[in-house]
Design a protein around this motif. Structure first.
Motif, short mmCIF file in Angstrom:
data_model
loop_
_atom_site.label_atom_id
_atom_site.label_comp_id
_atom_site.label_asym_id
_atom_site.label_seq_id
_atom_site.Cartn_x
_atom_site.Cartn_y
_atom_site.Cartn_z
N ASN A 52 0.84 -1.20 0.00
CA ASN A 52 0.00 0.00 0.00
C ASN A 52 0.87 1.25 0.00
O ASN A 52 2.03 1.21 0.43
CB ASN A 52 -0.90 0.03 1.24
CG ASN A 52 -2.05 -0.95 1.14
OD1 ASN A 52 -3.08 -0.65 0.56
ND2 ASN A 52 -1.87 -2.14 1.70
N GLY A 81 -5.12 -1.21 -7.64
CA GLY A 81 -5.49 0.14 -7.24
C GLY A 81 -4.33 1.11 -7.35
O GLY A 81 -3.16 0.72 -7.26
N LEU A 133 -8.40 3.18 4.64
CA LEU A 133 -9.14 3.17 3.37
C LEU A 133 -10.63 3.42 3.62
O LEU A 133 -11.21 2.89 4.58
CB LEU A 133 -8.99 1.82 2.67
CG LEU A 133 -7.78 1.59 1.78
CD1 LEU A 133 -7.78 0.15 1.30
CD2 LEU A 133 -7.75 2.54 0.60
N ASP A 137 -12.35 5.68 -1.57
CA ASP A 137 -11.04 5.41 -2.15
C ASP A 137 -11.07 4.28 -3.16
O ASP A 137 -10.19 4.18 -4.02
CB ASP A 137 -10.04 5.04 -1.04
CG ASP A 137 -9.74 6.19 -0.10
OD1 ASP A 137 -9.60 7.33 -0.59
OD2 ASP A 137 -9.66 5.95 1.12
N VAL A 138 -12.06 3.39 -3.07
CA VAL A 138 -12.08 2.19 -3.92
C VAL A 138 -13.18 2.30 -4.97
O VAL A 138 -14.10 1.49 -5.03
CB VAL A 138 -12.21 0.91 -3.07
CG1 VAL A 138 -10.93 0.66 -2.29
CG2 VAL A 138 -13.39 0.98 -2.13
N SER A 178 -20.74 -1.79 -4.54
CA SER A 178 -19.72 -1.17 -5.37
C SER A 178 -20.06 -1.39 -6.83
O SER A 178 -20.47 -2.49 -7.22
CB SER A 178 -18.33 -1.75 -5.07
OG SER A 178 -17.36 -1.25 -5.98
N THR A 182 -13.01 -2.50 -7.76
CA THR A 182 -11.92 -1.81 -7.06
C THR A 182 -11.78 -2.18 -5.59
O THR A 182 -10.64 -2.19 -5.08
CB THR A 182 -12.06 -0.28 -7.21
OG1 THR A 182 -12.41 0.03 -8.56
CG2 THR A 182 -10.77 0.43 -6.86
N PRO A 183 -12.85 -2.50 -4.84
CA PRO A 183 -12.63 -2.93 -3.45
C PRO A 183 -11.66 -4.09 -3.31
O PRO A 183 -11.01 -4.24 -2.26
CB PRO A 183 -14.04 -3.30 -2.98
CG PRO A 183 -14.94 -2.40 -3.75
CD PRO A 183 -14.30 -2.32 -5.12
N ALA A 186 -8.16 -3.39 -2.04
CA ALA A 186 -7.87 -3.22 -0.61
C ALA A 186 -7.11 -4.41 -0.04
O ALA A 186 -6.44 -4.29 0.98
CB ALA A 186 -9.18 -3.03 0.16
#
Length: 507
Positions: A52, A81, A133, A137-138, A178, A182-183, A186
């Motif tokens: 990250n 991401g 997060l 953000d996702v 969502s 994208t999640p 994480a």
């Protein structure tokens, strides 16, 4: 996720043609196995770590393209991401001083990357899920600007036909939706590769499935998601739901999810590749120019690109890998169970425990999987994700006693599995001093019942008790985690969570 594809759709082939090519690949794989064309034993292992990016305030930074420019090393690449990177360690022979060599390479590489990343206030963080997060953000705008990710997102969203639903019921409950995959970004993990010969593949894979629960219990490092305290290792349920292309009707029919523990012990690597074709429709139906049957009939070894691409979109926790190196095919087991972090020492300790234990169990005359049902192994994995180092697992009784018992994972590891892991590392001819040091890290975790998840939770709650609100407490926990991660001492030795004074308002 390294294959290069075009996102404009011009490379997409007719799905029926792609399915025929996949079947050809499977036929060729079967012939290669029958003709014993695979590489001889080399005792090779490999390591990848997803990372990250976070600023000095502990908040995520969507800057992987800029950071990669500054790092300027082929060892680092993008991940899903914009707040992710991945570092790849070159394959090593699993013997001698390999554990210390890996640790030194990682410290050097990650230290350099962190220095370059902090030039733009986007430091490197090894953790299962970044606690700070948020749902904002996702989103799809924060997918890395890579064709494959764009196309994969398009195809998975189309297959799903509606928003993805996240519903994780842990210490607290998180429910949200969502519009993209994208999640999934994480979830940042460690991938441990082990090259194996075809005749040993089934035993190694079955052993890896047995110990997946133990790995995640000891290594749990992802207790928070979107401001909620969930499971001690929240990556697996998040990953499964964030990649779940099944609408509710298909779930009700028993259609398998693409993130999958599996459903049976296997007899051959072929079993897994066959299941992947049988149960999972292609997401990236892109045909390579290679004709695998013609290549094989011509005396050469095909790359089986369609099989490899499809295999990469079925997210097993222990994934089979087919690859060709220097014209010779080989098989690997890719273990994808562990979260990243907390420190390099912890990562290498986790790796030492895994490689030693899998070697010992795979060579056991009475293998665990002959005494433990697959359903019990799958249930163990779920239990370990929920409870981490406090989990109690179902396991065969030791010795010649029959039956299954329930045992705390820390007792199972200290009494039974650590000696097996030590014997396995001896079989790999790993340096005894390194064996003892890294397995000693695992033993201390068990003695103190401390891992990354338990430390994060303790620190977070102490910050709340000190008067910080939830968002500030998560940021403070993240900042303190980063400080201790870069100091490098293993997580079991980290001071108990300290609120405002040590965690403070900044780094």
């Amino acid at each position: 996720m390294g294959e290069k594809v075009e996102a404009d759709g011009s490379g997409l082939s007719d799905r029926q043609k792609y399915r025929r090519k996949l079947q050809q690949c499977l036929t060729v794989l079967e012939r290669l196995l029958a003709e014993e064309r695979f590489d001889r034993p080399k005792n090779l292992m490999g390591l990848e770590i997803e990372l990250n990016l976070a600023g000095s305030d502990g908040m995520p930074r969507m800057m992987n393209a800029e950071v990669l420019k500054r790092i300027a090393s082929g060892d680092f690449q993008t991940e899903l991401g914009m707040f992710n990177l991945e570092v790849n360690v070159a394959p090593h022979r699993l013997d001698g001083r390999v554990l210390d060599q890996l640790a030194e390479e990682l410290r050097t590489g990650l230290g350099y990357a962190h220095r370059k990343a902090t030039e733009v206030d986007a430091g490197i963080v090894m953790i299962g899920i970044l606690p700070t997060l948020t749902r904002q953000d996702v989103v799809s705008a924060n997918l890395s600007d890579v064709d494959r990710y764009t196309l994969l997102n398009q195809q998975m969203v189309a297959a799903r036909g509606e928003d993805f639903t996240l519903d994780i019921d842990g210490v607290e409950r998180l429910t949200c939706t969502s519009a993209s995959i994208t999640p999934e970004a994480a979830c940042t993990s460690v991938q441990l590769h082990l090259q194996v010969t075809p005749d040993r593949f089934a035993d190694v894979w079955n052993a890896a499935q047995c110990v997946a629960s133990v790995q995640v219990a000891l290594g749990a490092n992802a207790p928070f998601l979107f401001g909620h305290e969930l499971w001690r290792e929240s990556r697996p349920p998040l990953f499964e739901q964030a990649t779940d292309t099944r609408p509710p009707e298909l779930k009700a029919q028993g259609v398998r999810p693409r993130t999958w523990f599996g459903e049976r012990w296997i007899d051959s690597a072929y079993d897994l590749f066959e299941e992947n074709l049988k149960y999972f429709p292609p997401l990236l139906p892109i045909c390579d120019d290679e004709e695998p049957l013609a290549v094989l009939d011509g005396g050469r070894v095909p790359g089986l690109q369609e099989l490899a691409l499809h295999n990469g979109t079925v997210y097993r926790w222990n994934r089979p890998v087919y690859e060709v190196a220097d014209g010779v095919p080989h098989l690997r087991v890719e273990n994808r169970v562990l979260p990243a972090g907390p420190t390099v020492t912890d990562v290498i300790a986790n790796a030492a425990f895994y490689y030693g234990l899998v070697r010992a169990l795979a060579e056991d005359a009475r293998p665990v999987w002959s005494r433990l049902s697959f359903a019990e192994a799958a249930a163990n994995f779920d239990t370990a994700c929920r409870h981490g180092i406090d989990a109690e697992l179902r396991w065969p009784r030791p010795g010649r006693a029959a039956g299954i018992t329930t045992v705390p994972v820390v007792k199972l590891v200290r009494d039974e599995l650590l000696p097996l892991a030590a014997a396995g590392l001896d079989a790999w001819n790993v340096e005894p001093a390194d064996r003892d040091f890294y397995l000693g890290v695992i033993e201390e975790r068990c003695k103190r019942r401390v891992n990354g998840a338990s430390w994060q939770v303790d620190t977070f709650h102490r910050a709340l008790e000190a008067g910080l609100d939830r968002e500030a407490a998560l940021a403070a926990t993240t900042r303190r985690y980063c400080e201790l991660m870069h100091e490098g001492e293993p997580v079991h030795s980290w001071p108990a969570g300290e609120p405002r004074g040590a965690v403070g308002e900044g780094r």
